[in-house]
Design a protein around this motif. Structure first.
Motif, PDB file in Angstrom:
ATOM      1  N   ARG A  39      34.119  33.251  29.432  1.00 48.99           N
ATOM      2  CA  ARG A  39      35.023  34.369  28.743  1.00 48.99           C
ATOM      3  C   ARG A  39      34.419  34.570  27.515  1.00 48.99           C
ATOM      4  NH1 ARG A  39      39.567  37.297  31.070  1.00 48.99           N
ATOM      5  NH2 ARG A  39      40.109  36.116  33.043  1.00 48.99           N
ATOM      6  N   SER A 102      28.969  34.312  34.398  1.00 45.69           N
ATOM      7  CA  SER A 102      29.130  32.850  35.126  1.00 45.69           C
ATOM      8  C   SER A 102      28.279  32.476  36.345  1.00 45.69           C
ATOM      9  CB  SER A 102      30.637  32.701  35.164  1.00 45.69           C
ATOM     10  OG  SER A 102      31.231  33.110  36.472  1.00 45.69           O
ATOM     11  N   ARG A 179      36.426  39.677  41.764  1.00 39.44           N
ATOM     12  CA  ARG A 179      36.146  38.431  41.088  1.00 39.44           C
ATOM     13  C   ARG A 179      35.840  37.282  42.097  1.00 39.44           C
ATOM     14  NH1 ARG A 179      38.450  36.224  36.430  1.00 39.44           N
ATOM     15  NH2 ARG A 179      40.418  37.209  36.494  1.00 39.44           N
ATOM     16  N   ASP A 183      32.665  35.063  42.841  1.00 38.87           N
ATOM     17  CA  ASP A 183      32.761  33.413  42.354  1.00 38.87           C
ATOM     18  C   ASP A 183      32.632  32.639  43.540  1.00 38.87           C
ATOM     19  OD1 ASP A 183      33.573  34.360  39.849  1.00 38.87           O
ATOM     20  OD2 ASP A 183      35.638  33.933  39.822  1.00 38.87           O
TER      21      ASP A 183
HETATM   22  O1  C5P Z   1      40.129  31.211  34.725  1.00 38.27           O
HETATM   23  P1  C5P Z   1      39.755  32.698  34.300  1.00 38.27           P
HETATM   24  O2  C5P Z   1      40.132  33.910  35.033  1.00 38.27           O
HETATM   25  O3  C5P Z   1      39.964  32.761  32.778  1.00 38.27           O
HETATM   26  O4  C5P Z   1      37.942  32.732  34.318  1.00 38.27           O
HETATM   27  C1  C5P Z   1      37.132  33.808  34.400  1.00 38.27           C
HETATM   28  C2  C5P Z   1      35.657  33.795  35.008  1.00 38.27           C
HETATM   29  O5  C5P Z   1      35.022  32.620  34.800  1.00 38.27           O
HETATM   30  C3  C5P Z   1      36.070  33.496  36.537  1.00 38.27           C
HETATM   31  O6  C5P Z   1      36.129  34.778  37.357  1.00 38.27           O
HETATM   32  C4  C5P Z   1      34.838  32.897  37.002  1.00 38.27           C
HETATM   33  O7  C5P Z   1      33.747  33.766  36.994  1.00 38.27           O
HETATM   34  C5  C5P Z   1      34.224  32.213  35.647  1.00 38.27           C
HETATM   35  N1  C5P Z   1      34.661  30.537  35.661  1.00 38.27           N
HETATM   36  C6  C5P Z   1      33.543  29.876  36.222  1.00 38.27           C
HETATM   37  N2  C5P Z   1      33.892  28.388  36.175  1.00 38.27           N
HETATM   38  C7  C5P Z   1      34.847  27.771  35.859  1.00 38.27           C
HETATM   39  C8  C5P Z   1      35.735  28.749  35.195  1.00 38.27           C
HETATM   40  C9  C5P Z   1      35.740  30.039  35.229  1.00 38.27           C
HETATM   41  O8  C5P Z   1      32.634  30.320  36.872  1.00 38.27           O
HETATM   42  N3  C5P Z   1      34.965  26.569  35.741  1.00 38.27           N
END
Ligand code: C5P
Length: 222
Positions: A39, A102, A179, A183
């Motif tokens: 973020r 990400s 989202r 992901d």
């Molecule tokens: O956990 P949170 O909702 O704060 O994560 C935000 C975004 O960060 C996720 O939707 C994902 O795209 C990315 N993320 C990721 N790998 C991680 C943690 C988060 O790609 N280890």
């Protein structure tokens, strides 16, 4: 090593942050919120006006982006180049941008290195999407925490409206689902449950129930 490495992965709104914070307190472990790191990069990208698919600029931006967690009184603040961005990174707009950012290789590479350094001494719980699969595939304990999309959307909605964000429940559920799809379907480090992870569906379970289950699993390995 100071203790085990515990990995908690799962889709958004599954309760990872709440549970990880409480579990870390009980175990005396350090909580590392890897989502907050992605973020912070997304916020930095937006401020710099860099295009999401411009990998060269993204790599350069990551090199000059310094992300630090500051812990005071159990509260963990996220510092981006010295500025406290803990609140600025939690808006629906940054959530959506983070999921796109990400997926980019330079962003993942730069944070992968940082996350491994932060966790290598053990005594840590890392929460994210790819901790048990990519960041620490040898973590001693792995969890995959999920819940139904409706339940996850509802939890996010309550969080956001409590902060005064003007969102509807339908919008929030749709954003959460989108989202997760991004992901799960990305090329690099997609969200998936590691083969050796303990899967927990928290739909209809209380925080205390999930916590007790997880604490039991970690204590078995200590
Ligand atoms: O956990 P949170 O909702 O704060 O994560 C935000 C975004 O960060 C996720 O939707 C994902 O795209 C990315 N993320 C990721 N790998 C991680 C943690 C988060 O790609 N280890």
């Amino acid at each position: 090593k100071n203790g085990l490495i515990v990995a908690i992965d799962g889709p958004s709104g599954a309760g990872k942050s709440t549970i990880t914070k409480l579990l870390a307190e009980r175990l005396g472990y350090i909580h590392i919120d890897t989502g907050a790191m992605f973020r912070a990069i997304a916020l930095s990208v937006r401020r710099a006006g860099v295009a999401v698919d411009d990998d060269v600029s993204l790599a350069a931006l990551c090199r000059r982006t310094d992300i630090v967690f500051v812990r005071d009184n159990g509260c963990c603040r996220v510092m981006l180049n010295g500025e406290d961005v803990s609140d600025a990174i939690r808006t629906p707009e940054i959530s959506a941008l983070t999921s796109r950012i990400s997926a980019r290789k330079p962003v993942r590479d730069s944070l992968l290195e940082l996350q491994r350094r932060m966790g290598e001494d053990g005594g840590v719980i890392l929460e994210g999407r790819d901790i048990g699969t990519v960041v620490f595939p040898d973590a001693e304990v792995k969890f995959f925490l999920s819940a139904s999309a409706e339940e996850r959307g509802r939890r996010r909605y309550l969080e956001l409206t409590a902060k005064g964000e003007a969102v509807t429940l339908e919008q929030t559920i749709a954003a959460v689902v989108k989202r997760d799809e991004q992901d799960e379907s990305r090329e690099h480090a997609p969200l998936r449950c590691a083969d050796d992870a303990v899967e927990i569906d928290s739909t209809g379970l209380s925080i205390d129930e999930v916590l007790a289950l997880m604490e039991g699993k970690v204590r078995e390995r200590q």
